[in-house]
Scaffold this motif. Structure first.
Motif, PDB file in Angstrom:
ATOM      1  N   PRO A  42       0.850  -1.190   0.000  1.00 19.71           N
ATOM      2  CA  PRO A  42       0.000   0.000   0.000  1.00 19.71           C
ATOM      3  C   PRO A  42       0.885   1.240   0.000  1.00 19.71           C
ATOM      4  N   ALA A  43       0.442   2.275  -0.717  1.00 20.47           N
ATOM      5  CA  ALA A  43       1.312   3.441  -0.902  1.00 20.47           C
ATOM      6  C   ALA A  43       0.502   4.724  -0.977  1.00 20.47           C
ATOM      7  N   LEU A  44       1.197   5.845  -0.799  1.00 18.73           N
ATOM      8  CA  LEU A  44       0.585   7.161  -0.895  1.00 18.73           C
ATOM      9  C   LEU A  44       1.474   8.065  -1.740  1.00 18.73           C
ATOM     10  N   LEU A  45       0.867   8.641  -2.777  1.00 20.65           N
ATOM     11  CA  LEU A  45       1.539   9.624  -3.631  1.00 20.65           C
ATOM     12  C   LEU A  45       0.991  10.992  -3.277  1.00 20.65           C
ATOM     13  N   SER A  46       1.849  11.899  -2.844  1.00 24.37           N
ATOM     14  CA  SER A  46       1.441  13.271  -2.528  1.00 24.37           C
ATOM     15  C   SER A  46       1.669  14.161  -3.746  1.00 24.37           C
ATOM     16  N   GLY A  47       0.787  15.146  -3.905  1.00 22.26           N
ATOM     17  CA  GLY A  47       0.935  16.099  -4.993  1.00 22.26           C
ATOM     18  C   GLY A  47       0.076  15.800  -6.207  1.00 22.26           C
ATOM     19  N   PHE A  48      -0.588  14.633  -6.214  1.00 26.66           N
ATOM     20  CA  PHE A  48      -1.472  14.239  -7.308  1.00 26.66           C
ATOM     21  C   PHE A  48      -2.692  13.547  -6.711  1.00 26.66           C
ATOM     22  N   HIS A  49      -3.810  13.671  -7.383  1.00 25.67           N
ATOM     23  CA  HIS A  49      -5.019  12.957  -6.977  1.00 25.67           C
ATOM     24  C   HIS A  49      -5.622  12.252  -8.186  1.00 25.67           C
ATOM     25  N   ARG A  50      -6.379  11.220  -7.912  1.00 25.35           N
ATOM     26  CA  ARG A  50      -7.025  10.412  -8.946  1.00 25.35           C
ATOM     27  C   ARG A  50      -8.358  11.064  -9.305  1.00 25.35           C
ATOM     28  N   ARG A  51      -8.579  11.273 -10.627  1.00 27.02           N
ATOM     29  CA  ARG A  51      -9.846  11.871 -11.018  1.00 27.02           C
ATOM     30  C   ARG A  51     -10.168  11.529 -12.465  1.00 27.02           C
ATOM     31  N   PHE A  52     -11.456  11.510 -12.779  1.00 27.98           N
ATOM     32  CA  PHE A  52     -11.900  11.323 -14.160  1.00 27.98           C
ATOM     33  C   PHE A  52     -11.685  12.646 -14.879  1.00 27.98           C
ATOM     34  N   ASP A 121       3.286   0.577   4.417  1.00 35.25           N
ATOM     35  CA  ASP A 121       3.572  -0.535   5.323  1.00 35.25           C
ATOM     36  C   ASP A 121       5.041  -0.580   5.746  1.00 35.25           C
ATOM     37  N   ALA A 122       5.805   0.443   5.399  1.00 34.02           N
ATOM     38  CA  ALA A 122       7.230   0.500   5.769  1.00 34.02           C
ATOM     39  C   ALA A 122       7.367   1.128   7.153  1.00 34.02           C
ATOM     40  N   PRO A 123       8.427   0.784   7.860  1.00 33.48           N
ATOM     41  CA  PRO A 123       8.648   1.426   9.156  1.00 33.48           C
ATOM     42  C   PRO A 123       8.868   2.928   8.978  1.00 33.48           C
ATOM     43  N   ARG A 124       8.510   3.688   9.983  1.00 32.89           N
ATOM     44  CA  ARG A 124       8.668   5.151   9.906  1.00 32.89           C
ATOM     45  C   ARG A 124      10.136   5.569   9.976  1.00 32.89           C
ATOM     46  N   HIS A 125      10.971   4.747  10.630  1.00 27.30           N
ATOM     47  CA  HIS A 125      12.392   5.072  10.787  1.00 27.30           C
ATOM     48  C   HIS A 125      13.232   3.828  10.511  1.00 27.30           C
ATOM     49  N   GLY A 126      14.468   4.039  10.100  1.00 24.05           N
ATOM     50  CA  GLY A 126      15.386   2.934   9.880  1.00 24.05           C
ATOM     51  C   GLY A 126      15.344   2.417   8.459  1.00 24.05           C
ATOM     52  N   PRO A 127      15.906   1.216   8.227  1.00 26.99           N
ATOM     53  CA  PRO A 127      15.955   0.643   6.879  1.00 26.99           C
ATOM     54  C   PRO A 127      14.548   0.455   6.302  1.00 26.99           C
ATOM     55  N   GLY A 128      14.382   0.819   5.065  1.00 27.89           N
ATOM     56  CA  GLY A 128      13.089   0.670   4.406  1.00 27.89           C
ATOM     57  C   GLY A 128      12.123   1.805   4.665  1.00 27.89           C
ATOM     58  N   ALA A 129      12.521   2.761   5.485  1.00 30.61           N
ATOM     59  CA  ALA A 129      11.639   3.887   5.791  1.00 30.61           C
ATOM     60  C   ALA A 129      11.665   4.906   4.657  1.00 30.61           C
ATOM     61  N   GLY A 130      10.683   5.741   4.630  1.00 30.26           N
ATOM     62  CA  GLY A 130      10.664   6.841   3.671  1.00 30.26           C
ATOM     63  C   GLY A 130       9.967   6.509   2.378  1.00 30.26           C
ATOM     64  N   THR A 131      10.464   7.120   1.319  1.00 30.85           N
ATOM     65  CA  THR A 131       9.820   7.007   0.018  1.00 30.85           C
ATOM     66  C   THR A 131      10.760   6.349  -0.983  1.00 30.85           C
ATOM     67  N   VAL A 132      10.180   5.906  -2.089  1.00 30.90           N
ATOM     68  CA  VAL A 132      10.971   5.335  -3.176  1.00 30.90           C
ATOM     69  C   VAL A 132      10.607   6.057  -4.463  1.00 30.90           C
ATOM     70  N   PRO A 133      11.552   6.155  -5.408  1.00 24.97           N
ATOM     71  CA  PRO A 133      11.209   6.703  -6.723  1.00 24.97           C
ATOM     72  C   PRO A 133      10.429   5.643  -7.490  1.00 24.97           C
ATOM     73  N   ALA A 134       9.251   6.017  -7.967  1.00 23.62           N
ATOM     74  CA  ALA A 134       8.399   5.039  -8.647  1.00 23.62           C
ATOM     75  C   ALA A 134       7.911   5.581  -9.983  1.00 23.62           C
ATOM     76  N   VAL A 135       7.838   4.693 -10.952  1.00 23.34           N
ATOM     77  CA  VAL A 135       7.268   5.027 -12.254  1.00 23.34           C
ATOM     78  C   VAL A 135       5.753   5.058 -12.099  1.00 23.34           C
ATOM     79  N   THR A 136       5.144   6.100 -12.638  1.00 27.88           N
ATOM     80  CA  THR A 136       3.692   6.174 -12.699  1.00 27.88           C
ATOM     81  C   THR A 136       3.307   6.962 -13.943  1.00 27.88           C
TER      82      THR A 136
END
Length: 145
Positions: A42-52, A121-136
């Protein structure tokens, strides 16, 4: 420390994060990705919203009566799914996605972008925390069908 390598498909460099390509799905990719992946999150993209916000005759409707389709438009936030694709399969998956979302022809409904997306679903701190660059794929606001 994050390390990135690039892979060029259709002349757009795509970052590989920790040896993987990340793909953000917000519509049909969620329930029908159509490509092999190692995991989904599960993920969250900020700065864009889904719309028709787009008219299309390829995805819905006909050339005489285009149908309204979903796109990522500017502003807000969008929940979706992050797919992790092994780096060895990245070029093949990008070709598939570009053929699906950026078909040749006059109808250019989407633009491929690499955006920072947060794994929910990633931990808030430590390895795996934060965001990843994703193609969309975001709405092409210049598409006038």
């Amino acid at each position: 420390m994050q390390t990135f390598s690039s892979l060029a498909v259709r002349e757009i460099p795509v970052p590989l994060h920790d040896g993987a390509l990340w793909v953000f799905g917000y519509g049909s990719l969620i329930w029908r990705p159509g490509f092999a992946h190692e995991g989904s999150h599960p993920a969250l993209l900020s700065g864009f919203h889904r719309r028709f916000c787009l008219w299309s005759h390829r995805y819905r409707g006909t050339p005489e009566a285009p149908g309204l389709v979903l796109g990522l438009d500017r502003g807000g936030a969008c929940r979706g799914v992050l797919f992790r694709v092994p780096g060895a399969a990245a070029a093949e998956v990008l070709r598939y996605l570009d053929d699906r979302e950026l078909p040749d022809g006059a109808e250019v409904v989407y633009h491929r972008r690499v955006l920072r997306v947060r794994r929910l679903d990633a931990p808030r701190h430590g390895p795996g925390a934060g965001t990843v660059p994703a193609v969309t794929y975001v709405a092409n606001r210049d598409c006038r069908l």
